[in-house]
Design an enzyme around this catalytic site. Sequence first.
Site, PDB file in Angstrom:
ATOM      1  N   ARG A 165       0.841  -1.191   0.281  1.00 33.98           N
ATOM      2  CA  ARG A 165      -0.034  -0.022  -0.077  1.00 33.98           C
ATOM      3  C   ARG A 165       0.862   1.192   0.121  1.00 33.98           C
ATOM      4  O   ARG A 165       2.159   1.346   0.331  1.00 33.98           O
ATOM      5  CB  ARG A 165      -0.990   0.117   1.104  1.00 33.98           C
ATOM      6  N   GLY A 166       0.367   2.509  -0.170  1.00 29.52           N
ATOM      7  CA  GLY A 166       1.028   3.586  -0.031  1.00 29.52           C
ATOM      8  C   GLY A 166       1.199   3.930  -1.785  1.00 29.52           C
ATOM      9  O   GLY A 166       1.411   3.046  -2.340  1.00 29.52           O
ATOM     10  N   ALA A 167       0.795   5.068  -2.070  1.00 33.80           N
ATOM     11  CA  ALA A 167       0.989   5.271  -3.655  1.00 33.80           C
ATOM     12  C   ALA A 167       1.929   4.849  -4.391  1.00 33.80           C
ATOM     13  O   ALA A 167       1.982   4.286  -5.403  1.00 33.80           O
ATOM     14  CB  ALA A 167       0.455   6.839  -3.725  1.00 33.80           C
TER      15      ALA A 167
ATOM     16  N   ARG B 196      -7.034  -0.125  -7.403  1.00 30.29           N
ATOM     17  CA  ARG B 196      -7.225   1.326  -6.713  1.00 30.29           C
ATOM     18  C   ARG B 196      -7.148   2.422  -7.665  1.00 30.29           C
ATOM     19  O   ARG B 196      -6.219   2.728  -8.311  1.00 30.29           O
ATOM     20  CB  ARG B 196      -6.145   1.338  -5.446  1.00 30.29           C
TER      21      ARG B 196
ATOM     22  N   ASP C  17      -1.691  10.833  -2.595  1.00 30.10           N
ATOM     23  CA  ASP C  17      -2.206   9.855  -3.513  1.00 30.10           C
ATOM     24  C   ASP C  17      -2.246  10.734  -4.952  1.00 30.10           C
ATOM     25  O   ASP C  17      -2.166   9.681  -5.747  1.00 30.10           O
ATOM     26  CB  ASP C  17      -3.298   9.303  -2.963  1.00 30.10           C
TER      27      ASP C  17
ATOM     28  N   ASN D   6      -5.402  12.592  -0.142  1.00 34.83           N
ATOM     29  CA  ASN D   6      -4.588  11.682   0.679  1.00 34.83           C
ATOM     30  C   ASN D   6      -5.690  11.147   1.629  1.00 34.83           C
ATOM     31  O   ASN D   6      -6.871  11.085   1.548  1.00 34.83           O
ATOM     32  CB  ASN D   6      -3.689  12.437   1.475  1.00 34.83           C
TER      33      ASN D   6
HETATM   34  O1  MRU Z   1      -4.658   3.172   1.796  1.00 36.96           O
HETATM   35  P1  MRU Z   1      -3.091   3.619   1.846  1.00 36.96           P
HETATM   36  O2  MRU Z   1      -2.858   3.065   3.260  1.00 36.96           O
HETATM   37  O3  MRU Z   1      -2.705   3.178   0.703  1.00 36.96           O
HETATM   38  O4  MRU Z   1      -3.242   5.070   1.818  1.00 36.96           O
HETATM   39  C1  MRU Z   1      -1.930   5.755   1.890  1.00 36.96           C
HETATM   40  C2  MRU Z   1      -1.947   7.187   1.974  1.00 36.96           C
HETATM   41  O5  MRU Z   1      -2.888   7.746   1.985  1.00 36.96           O
HETATM   42  C3  MRU Z   1      -0.712   7.742   1.950  1.00 36.96           C
HETATM   43  O6  MRU Z   1      -0.372   9.063   2.500  1.00 36.96           O
HETATM   44  C4  MRU Z   1      -0.467   8.199   0.516  1.00 36.96           C
HETATM   45  O7  MRU Z   1      -0.322   7.104  -0.338  1.00 36.96           O
HETATM   46  C5  MRU Z   1       1.081   8.790   0.413  1.00 36.96           C
HETATM   47  S1  MRU Z   1       2.491   7.173   0.722  1.00 36.96           S
HETATM   48  C6  MRU Z   1       3.959   7.870   0.424  1.00 36.96           C
END
Ligand code: MRU
Length: 358
Positions: free
Chosen positions: A59-61, A101, A249, A259
Amino acid sequence: MPAPSVVPHHSALPLVVTWTADGRAVRILDQRALPEHEAYLDIAELRDACDAIRTLAVRGAPAIGVFAAMVLATIAEQGRGDAYAQRDQIRAAAAQLRATRPTAVNLAWAIDRTLAVLLRVDAHDVLGTTQALRAEADAIRAEDAAMCRAIGEHGASLLGAGTSVLTHCNAGALATAGIGTALAPMYVAHERGVRVHVFANETRPLRQGARLTAWELARAGVSATVLPDGAAAGLLASGRVALVLVGADRIAVNGDTANKVGTYGVALAARAHGVPFYVAAPASTFDGVTPHGAGIPIEERDARELAPLPQGVAVWNPAFDITPASLITGFITDRGILHSPFADGANGVRPPPPRLGV
Ligand code: MRU
C-alpha cells in the site's frame, strides 16, 4: 531522471518491494500483519498481485506503482514463447492492476510508463521485451527511492532540534521503495543528529498511523506519539505542533491534494490554529491532467472495515479525501519546496508540468 545505480537506504528501515532471489517473483512485506508479524509474501500470479493491492498487503501510492511495474515484468517473463501472447498478457494484466485502486495516480503512472516500453521494443522480440520491462521496473523502483531521499533532504530544512511534526496515515518507508515521503525529512534530520518528535494520527479505520507509522519510526529510533484521529484538532490548538507533514495519493493541477481520509480535517484545524501544513510527494504523484480535486476519483472501501456495526446500518467508507490547495502551505517535492501561493509555472515538477495556482 536516469536510474541511479545505488540509492542509499536507511539501514533500520525495511525494503517493502524487492525481487525474490531467483528473480521470478516480487517479494513484499505483508503490511496486514504489522506490527505483530514481519511476514513476507512472494507474488508471481496476477490474481495474487491484485489481491495484495486491494487488501493493502502492499500500500501507499508510490509503493503500489513500483509493485505493479515489477508484477508486469514478472508477467512478461512468464509469457515468453509467443510474442503476441506475451503482449496480450501484459496488456490484460495492466488493465487488471490499474483497476485495483483508483485514487493513487502513481499506480496508473507506473503502468503507463511500463506499457510505453512496449512501443519502443521490437514486437517480435520476446526476450528483449522481457528484459526491457525488467529494466523499466528496476528504474521505477530506483527512481522512487532517489526521489524519497531528495524529499527528505529538502524537507529536513524545515526541521530544527526538538521540532514536533503531526502526520496522518503512513507516508513512510512502508509506502515507498525508499525512506518515504512525509516521514523522509524526519529520517534525514535524525541521521544528521537533529532530534525531532512525530505525532502520528491513528488513522481510522485501518490504523496505518498506529500500526505502520509508529512501527517504522520506532525501528529508526525517531521518537513518536500515537493519538486518535479525533484528538488532532485539540493537539494543533495546544501549540505543541510546529508543522503538519502528510503524503499524497494524487495532486491535481491546481494543487488540490488527495490523501488518506481525515487529512482534510487536519488541514482545516491546522489553518484554524496557524500551523503550517505541508504535503510531501514525488514527481509521480503530480497529476498533470486532472485540473482540480473534484476530478480525482475517490476509492470507497468495504463497509466491513468499520465492523462491528448493527445489522443493516448504512456505511460510507471513503479511503481518501481532498485537501484544497488553499489550505496547503507548501509541497515538499524531490525537486525542492514549492511554497504557497502556487504561481502558474512556478514548479515544473514533471512533464506535463502541473500548473499550480490555475
Ligand atoms: O490506503 P493507503 O494506506 O494506501 O493510503 C496511503 C496514504 O494515504 C498515503 O498518505 C499516500 O499514499 C502517500 S504514501 C507516500
